[in-house]
Design an enzyme around this catalytic site. Sequence first.
Site, PDB file in Angstrom:
ATOM      1  N   THR A  99     -16.664  40.828  57.211  1.00 20.62           N
ATOM      2  CA  THR A  99     -16.998  39.921  56.103  1.00 20.62           C
ATOM      3  C   THR A  99     -17.557  38.596  56.601  1.00 20.62           C
ATOM      4  OG1 THR A  99     -15.481  40.892  54.512  1.00 20.62           O
ATOM      5  CG2 THR A  99     -15.979  38.566  54.211  1.00 20.62           C
ATOM      6  N   ASP A 134     -12.579  23.637  59.902  1.00 16.44           N
ATOM      7  CA  ASP A 134     -12.488  22.746  61.077  1.00 16.44           C
ATOM      8  C   ASP A 134     -12.084  23.531  62.331  1.00 16.44           C
ATOM      9  OD1 ASP A 134      -9.805  23.239  60.468  1.00 16.44           O
ATOM     10  OD2 ASP A 134      -9.259  21.130  60.246  1.00 16.44           O
ATOM     11  N   GLU A 135     -11.604  24.760  62.136  1.00 15.01           N
ATOM     12  CA  GLU A 135     -11.107  25.527  63.289  1.00 15.01           C
ATOM     13  C   GLU A 135     -12.225  25.922  64.249  1.00 15.01           C
ATOM     14  OE1 GLU A 135      -8.062  28.362  62.358  1.00 15.01           O
ATOM     15  OE2 GLU A 135      -7.460  27.260  60.566  1.00 15.01           O
ATOM     16  N   TYR A 159     -10.272  34.660  63.934  1.00 15.10           N
ATOM     17  CA  TYR A 159     -10.730  34.059  62.669  1.00 15.10           C
ATOM     18  C   TYR A 159     -11.767  32.978  62.914  1.00 15.10           C
ATOM     19  CZ  TYR A 159     -10.761  30.734  58.775  1.00 15.10           C
ATOM     20  OH  TYR A 159     -11.164  29.857  57.798  1.00 15.10           O
ATOM     21  N   HIS A 294      -1.951  29.613  69.812  1.00 18.98           N
ATOM     22  CA  HIS A 294      -1.807  28.640  68.714  1.00 18.98           C
ATOM     23  C   HIS A 294      -2.509  27.321  69.052  1.00 18.98           C
ATOM     24  CE1 HIS A 294       1.292  27.063  65.536  1.00 18.98           C
ATOM     25  NE2 HIS A 294       0.039  26.839  65.203  1.00 18.98           N
TER      26      HIS A 294
HETATM   27  P1  NAD Z   1      -8.708  33.364  50.357  1.00 12.69           P
HETATM   28  O1  NAD Z   1      -8.314  34.350  51.394  1.00 12.69           O
HETATM   29  O2  NAD Z   1      -7.692  32.815  49.430  1.00 12.69           O
HETATM   30  O3  NAD Z   1      -9.878  33.965  49.450  1.00 12.69           O
HETATM   31  C1  NAD Z   1     -10.939  34.701  49.971  1.00 12.69           C
HETATM   32  C2  NAD Z   1     -11.547  35.491  48.817  1.00 12.69           C
HETATM   33  O4  NAD Z   1     -12.685  36.217  49.330  1.00 12.69           O
HETATM   34  C3  NAD Z   1     -10.604  36.536  48.224  1.00 12.69           C
HETATM   35  O5  NAD Z   1     -10.620  36.426  46.815  1.00 12.69           O
HETATM   36  C4  NAD Z   1     -11.172  37.859  48.680  1.00 12.69           C
HETATM   37  O6  NAD Z   1     -10.940  38.920  47.755  1.00 12.69           O
HETATM   38  C5  NAD Z   1     -12.645  37.531  48.799  1.00 12.69           C
HETATM   39  N1  NAD Z   1     -13.365  38.411  49.734  1.00 12.69           N
HETATM   40  C6  NAD Z   1     -12.975  38.802  50.977  1.00 12.69           C
HETATM   41  N2  NAD Z   1     -13.891  39.604  51.538  1.00 12.69           N
HETATM   42  C7  NAD Z   1     -14.912  39.697  50.638  1.00 12.69           C
HETATM   43  C8  NAD Z   1     -16.161  40.359  50.640  1.00 12.69           C
HETATM   44  N3  NAD Z   1     -16.554  41.106  51.688  1.00 12.69           N
HETATM   45  N4  NAD Z   1     -16.962  40.228  49.561  1.00 12.69           N
HETATM   46  C9  NAD Z   1     -16.582  39.500  48.495  1.00 12.69           C
HETATM   47  N5  NAD Z   1     -15.397  38.852  48.424  1.00 12.69           N
HETATM   48  C10 NAD Z   1     -14.578  38.948  49.484  1.00 12.69           C
HETATM   49  O7  NAD Z   1      -9.435  32.192  51.163  1.00 12.69           O
HETATM   50  P2  NAD Z   1      -9.536  30.641  50.840  1.00 12.69           P
HETATM   51  O8  NAD Z   1      -8.386  29.954  51.455  1.00 12.69           O
HETATM   52  O9  NAD Z   1      -9.828  30.459  49.399  1.00 12.69           O
HETATM   53  O10 NAD Z   1     -10.815  30.270  51.701  1.00 12.69           O
HETATM   54  C11 NAD Z   1     -12.118  30.264  51.126  1.00 12.69           C
HETATM   55  C12 NAD Z   1     -13.117  29.870  52.202  1.00 12.69           C
HETATM   56  O11 NAD Z   1     -12.768  28.597  52.736  1.00 12.69           O
HETATM   57  C13 NAD Z   1     -13.142  30.819  53.394  1.00 12.69           C
HETATM   58  O12 NAD Z   1     -14.474  30.934  53.833  1.00 12.69           O
HETATM   59  C14 NAD Z   1     -12.319  30.113  54.457  1.00 12.69           C
HETATM   60  O13 NAD Z   1     -12.728  30.480  55.750  1.00 12.69           O
HETATM   61  C15 NAD Z   1     -12.652  28.670  54.142  1.00 12.69           C
HETATM   62  N6  NAD Z   1     -11.642  27.682  54.520  1.00 12.69           N
HETATM   63  C16 NAD Z   1     -10.361  27.793  54.070  1.00 12.69           C
HETATM   64  C17 NAD Z   1      -9.429  26.816  54.392  1.00 12.69           C
HETATM   65  C18 NAD Z   1      -8.011  26.873  53.882  1.00 12.69           C
HETATM   66  O14 NAD Z   1      -7.196  26.026  54.268  1.00 12.69           O
HETATM   67  N7  NAD Z   1      -7.659  27.779  53.006  1.00 12.69           N
HETATM   68  C19 NAD Z   1      -9.795  25.736  55.208  1.00 12.69           C
HETATM   69  C20 NAD Z   1     -11.123  25.659  55.669  1.00 12.69           C
HETATM   70  C21 NAD Z   1     -12.041  26.639  55.301  1.00 12.69           C
HETATM   71  P1  TYD Z   2      -1.747  28.417  58.115  1.00 12.06           P
HETATM   72  O1  TYD Z   2      -1.299  27.951  56.771  1.00 12.06           O
HETATM   73  O2  TYD Z   2      -1.662  29.873  58.446  1.00 12.06           O
HETATM   74  O3  TYD Z   2      -3.236  27.861  58.319  1.00 12.06           O
HETATM   75  P2  TYD Z   2      -4.126  27.803  59.684  1.00 12.06           P
HETATM   76  O4  TYD Z   2      -3.595  28.765  60.655  1.00 12.06           O
HETATM   77  O5  TYD Z   2      -5.475  28.181  59.162  1.00 12.06           O
HETATM   78  O6  TYD Z   2      -4.051  26.376  60.153  1.00 12.06           O
HETATM   79  O7  TYD Z   2      -0.898  27.639  59.205  1.00 12.06           O
HETATM   80  C1  TYD Z   2      -0.848  26.219  59.232  1.00 12.06           C
HETATM   81  C2  TYD Z   2      -0.013  25.842  60.417  1.00 12.06           C
HETATM   82  O8  TYD Z   2       1.346  26.250  60.186  1.00 12.06           O
HETATM   83  C3  TYD Z   2      -0.427  26.535  61.714  1.00 12.06           C
HETATM   84  O9  TYD Z   2      -0.279  25.632  62.804  1.00 12.06           O
HETATM   85  C4  TYD Z   2       0.546  27.690  61.855  1.00 12.06           C
HETATM   86  C5  TYD Z   2       1.796  27.150  61.191  1.00 12.06           C
HETATM   87  N1  TYD Z   2       2.649  28.165  60.519  1.00 12.06           N
HETATM   88  C6  TYD Z   2       4.014  28.204  60.791  1.00 12.06           C
HETATM   89  O10 TYD Z   2       4.545  27.409  61.584  1.00 12.06           O
HETATM   90  N2  TYD Z   2       4.769  29.150  60.143  1.00 12.06           N
HETATM   91  C7  TYD Z   2       4.240  30.042  59.269  1.00 12.06           C
HETATM   92  O11 TYD Z   2       4.976  30.919  58.739  1.00 12.06           O
HETATM   93  C8  TYD Z   2       2.828  29.983  58.993  1.00 12.06           C
HETATM   94  C9  TYD Z   2       2.195  30.945  58.029  1.00 12.06           C
HETATM   95  C10 TYD Z   2       2.078  29.021  59.635  1.00 12.06           C
END
Ligand code: NAD
Ligand code: TYD
Length: 352
Positions: A99, A134-135, A159, A294
């Site tokens: 994806t 940001d990762e 990821y 990590h």
């Molecule tokens: P999420 O996992 O909650 O949602 C992802 C959505 O994408 C889901 O609804 C899933 O069904 C859909 N999806 C997955 N594969 C697909 C495909 N092949 N075609 C169509 N739909 C598909 O993720 P999120 O936390 O809402 O993140 C959204 C975006 O933001 C992502 O690109 C993620 O990398 C980015 N992002 C997230 C965070 C965060 O903290 N959550 C931070 C920085 C960037």
């Molecule tokens: P997460 O919410 O999975 O986001 P990301 O890995 O994208 O930053 O995790 C946030 C931080 O929390 C990360 O340093 C991993 C840590 N973490 C825990 O310590 N325990 C947990 O059960 C989870 C899910 C994350």
Amino acid sequence: MTILVTGAAGFIGSNFVLDWLNQSKEDVVSLDLLTYAGNLENLCSLNDNPHHHFVQGDIGDRNLVSSLLEKYQVRAIVNFAAESHVDRSILEPTDFIGTNILGTYNLLESARIYCNNLDQNLKQDFRFLHISSDEVYGSLSSSDPPSNERDSYKPNSPYSASKAAGDHLVRAWFQTYKLPVFTVNSANNYGPYQFPEKLIPLCILNALQGKPLPIYGDGQQIRDWLYVKDHCAAIREILKHGQIGETYNVGGWSEKTNLEVVESLCSILDALKLKSNSKSYANQITFVKDRLGHDKRYAIDASKLERELNWKPEETFETGLRKTVLWYLENEAWMHHVVSGEYQHWIQKQYS
Ligand code: NAD
Ligand code: TYD
């Protein structure tokens, strides 16, 4: 006019669609594959809204995407669709490659072909906004400045590597084909509708169920936290006034260790929903095995967005976290529906 929002049934995508339809006259086509992370319940308040159209499908399905672009005469694509959970990428990276890399590639190609065939006026207005993380900048030491848009990419997890690859494709489609793109690299989001595999909603859920609050390693890893509605506002601003081809970092200016995050969350819960034995939820904090590879610290320098587009976050971590906890307390039914089936399987596999 219409915008196409991919990943719209996920956490950030659904917040974005709900906010967009509150503020804009443009319709939304939501495209989502509905993987384990996609939840149509997030969008159920739009069931009778004639300005919202939901389609289940894959961003990698070029015929489907092309037909949606044509049918709705799409003016902009906002690409949230992704596999988004680092821990899952460590256990099984295949879908992340599919994806986040191939899916993004297919979406770019559909957009390029569609955009090329548009009339000059429509072509001028077309935008492709790609959401990233940001990762991709990799892990910072405690003395490093926060990541800015000129920093090089050094992704460490499957990821972040897959997100970095997607970002490079987006950049190439701008440089090579002049597709009018933006890339938005944001910090860790939190807020309503987040799937409880991520730290904050997982800990809220476990706290309320009397279960351990799992902290990986020593809990001293640092993340920058951004309230999801602030992220959505930044994306709207970039779509309106951003400079084509540019990258924008979005952060909350809010670096916290994981332990601080969970402790703050416990204090808010103690104040809002005291346990029957009057003990703090913090007693449930449990240190568990660390995540492989990590990353120590992520932090975002969001000053470009403030300087150029006058955006800054409205919420502090304290106000945003309180809103988030309140939302989960008020939406227990949502939580209960989400944590059935596949979710139980994941929790067992990850934390056993
Ligand atoms: P999420 O996992 O909650 O949602 C992802 C959505 O994408 C889901 O609804 C899933 O069904 C859909 N999806 C997955 N594969 C697909 C495909 N092949 N075609 C169509 N739909 C598909 O993720 P999120 O936390 O809402 O993140 C959204 C975006 O933001 C992502 O690109 C993620 O990398 C980015 N992002 C997230 C965070 C965060 O903290 N959550 C931070 C920085 C960037
Ligand atoms: P997460 O919410 O999975 O986001 P990301 O890995 O994208 O930053 O995790 C946030 C931080 O929390 C990360 O340093 C991993 C840590 N973490 C825990 O310590 N325990 C947990 O059960 C989870 C899910 C994350």
